[in-house]
Structures are given as C-alpha cells and as structure tokens.
Design an enzyme around this catalytic site. Structure first.
Site, mmCIF file in Angstrom:
data_model
loop_
_atom_site.group_PDB
_atom_site.id
_atom_site.type_symbol
_atom_site.label_atom_id
_atom_site.label_comp_id
_atom_site.label_asym_id
_atom_site.label_seq_id
_atom_site.Cartn_x
_atom_site.Cartn_y
_atom_site.Cartn_z
ATOM 1 N N GLU A 45 28.482 46.177 -18.012
ATOM 2 C CA GLU A 45 28.834 46.988 -16.850
ATOM 3 C C GLU A 45 30.253 46.814 -16.679
ATOM 4 O OE1 GLU A 45 28.053 48.607 -12.392
ATOM 5 O OE2 GLU A 45 27.311 46.506 -12.758
ATOM 6 N N ASP A 70 34.906 43.209 -14.008
ATOM 7 C CA ASP A 70 35.853 43.602 -13.168
ATOM 8 C C ASP A 70 36.953 42.505 -13.022
ATOM 9 O OD1 ASP A 70 37.026 44.661 -10.629
ATOM 10 O OD2 ASP A 70 35.067 45.721 -10.498
ATOM 11 N N ASP A 119 36.814 54.153 -10.364
ATOM 12 C CA ASP A 119 37.891 54.975 -9.832
ATOM 13 C C ASP A 119 38.085 56.104 -10.750
ATOM 14 O OD1 ASP A 119 40.334 55.937 -9.020
ATOM 15 O OD2 ASP A 119 41.316 53.911 -8.631
ATOM 16 N N ASP A 155 30.015 59.906 -8.564
ATOM 17 C CA ASP A 155 30.108 61.027 -7.532
ATOM 18 C C ASP A 155 31.292 61.670 -7.773
ATOM 19 O OD1 ASP A 155 31.975 58.845 -6.736
ATOM 20 O OD2 ASP A 155 32.417 60.302 -5.162
#
Length: 215
Positions: A45, A70, A119, A155
């Site tokens: 991920e 990350d 982002d 989104d």
C-alpha cells in the site's frame, strides 16, 4: 513539531514491524522469505498514512504479506502499533520515499499495489508528484509480477480522470472502474475498508472513485 509527534517518531523507531530508509534495502528480492519467513504473495500500500488499509487487508488475508509505505513516521505509528498489539504478523511498514521504490523491491517481487487516497497534487506544476504519473507507473510495472494488479481508490475526481487518461495513453488494461464505489456493484469486504480520510469524505457525501488495472 508537537510533543506527541516527537513521541511517535521515537516509539516507531523501536517497532520490529517498521523499517526505515536503508534498513529495508537488505530485503530487496526476498521480503517474504527473509522478513516474513514464508513464501506468501507480497502486496504493497503506497502512501499508506495511518495504515488502516494495510492492517485491514492483513486481517482479511492471513495467507498474504502486506507492506504499508509512507515517509511520515508519525502516521505509520498508528498502523504499526495496532498490528503489534493484535499480533498481526503478516504486515510491516516501510518509511521511505515512494520514488525510491526500485531500491527496495526486485523485479516481479510484488503481486498487487494499492494506492488509497493519495495527495492528488492537482497543480499542473506538480503532475510528476502524482502517484499515477507515468514515471511512477513505470516503476510499479517493474516491481509487479507480469499479472500484477494495481488499485486506486480516491475521492478526487481529477486524479481519477487523470489516471484513466494515462491508462489509455500507455495502453494498460483497465479491469474495473467506478466513479461512485458505494453505489456500484463492485463494493465488497475489501473495497469497503474505510480509512480515516475516507470516512470524512463520506460524511460529506463525497463520491469515492475506484480503478483496477494491470500492465
């Protein structure tokens, strides 16, 4: 930086399921064998944030290995701590810059890659920072197995449309797409996993986009 962030940075450095920067390079090409001590498929991920998706996928699929990636250690802290507290042994976290992914994973080592609510980098000047920019996609192509799968959940309608455009330009194979996941027939136990940010978007009645494709 706040005291809480400093505490998390210090604590995450002690977690056995977190590797930071050069620490992960020794496992290149042998993550499942050397780190997880098994021969299970490896799933990543990218921009995992708090690691909700990584941890929940690991819960659902104990027969697969998961790595959340990350650069922000204070975010990784949450997912890593949950995995340790629940003794979820098929999950790890890697604190690196995603642009350096080829330094950490060998050609054909990865079975799937998830990108969940990254982002969107909407400014044209920041296109190369988008995680579905062709430069990134080429790196994913290298580390993925020939039949490896890409997932994008966002989104942001602009990033969704941009990614479809790049899929078409690069002649990739689009397997599934929806502009409104939770009103589609695609939603299942995996796609219904909700991150912290997704819950906020849904509370504001924001549509969730999803793409599944392969190289």
């Amino acid at each position: 930086m706040g005291k809480d962030k400093l505490r998390r940075f210090a604590e995450v450095a002690t977690f056995e399921n977190v590797l930071q920067l050069d620490e992960g390079k020794i496992f290149k090409g042998r993550w499942s064998e050397a780190h997880f001590k098994n021969d299970q498929p490896l799933i990543l991920e990218l921009a995992c944030g708090k690691g909700e998706y990584t941890v929940n996928l690991a819960r659902l699929f104990p027969d697969k290995n998961f790595i959340g990636i990350d650069y922000k250690g204070n975010r990784i802290w949450r997912g890593a701590k949950t995995a340790l507290e629940e003794n979820i042994t098929n999950v790890a976290f890697l604190r690196i810059q995603i642009e350096n992914i080829l330094d950490y994973f060998a050609e054909g080592e990865v079975s799937e890659i998830w990108i969940t609510f990254p982002d969107p980098q909407p400014q044209i000047s920041r296109e190369k920072k988008r995680l579905t920019f062709p430069g990134f996609l080429q790196k994913y192509r290298i580390v993925l197995k020939p039949e490896g799968i890409m997932h994008l959940k966002t989104d942001n309608d602009g990033l969704h449309a941009y990614t479809i455009e790049k899929i078409e330009e690069l002649k990739l194979t689009l397997l599934q797409r929806t502009e409104d996941l939770y009103r589609s027939e695609l939603v299942d136990d995996v796609l219904s996993i909700k991150t912290y940010y997704e819950k906020k978007y849904l509370a504001n009645d924001k549509n969730i986009n999803y793409l599944k494709f392969t190289f």
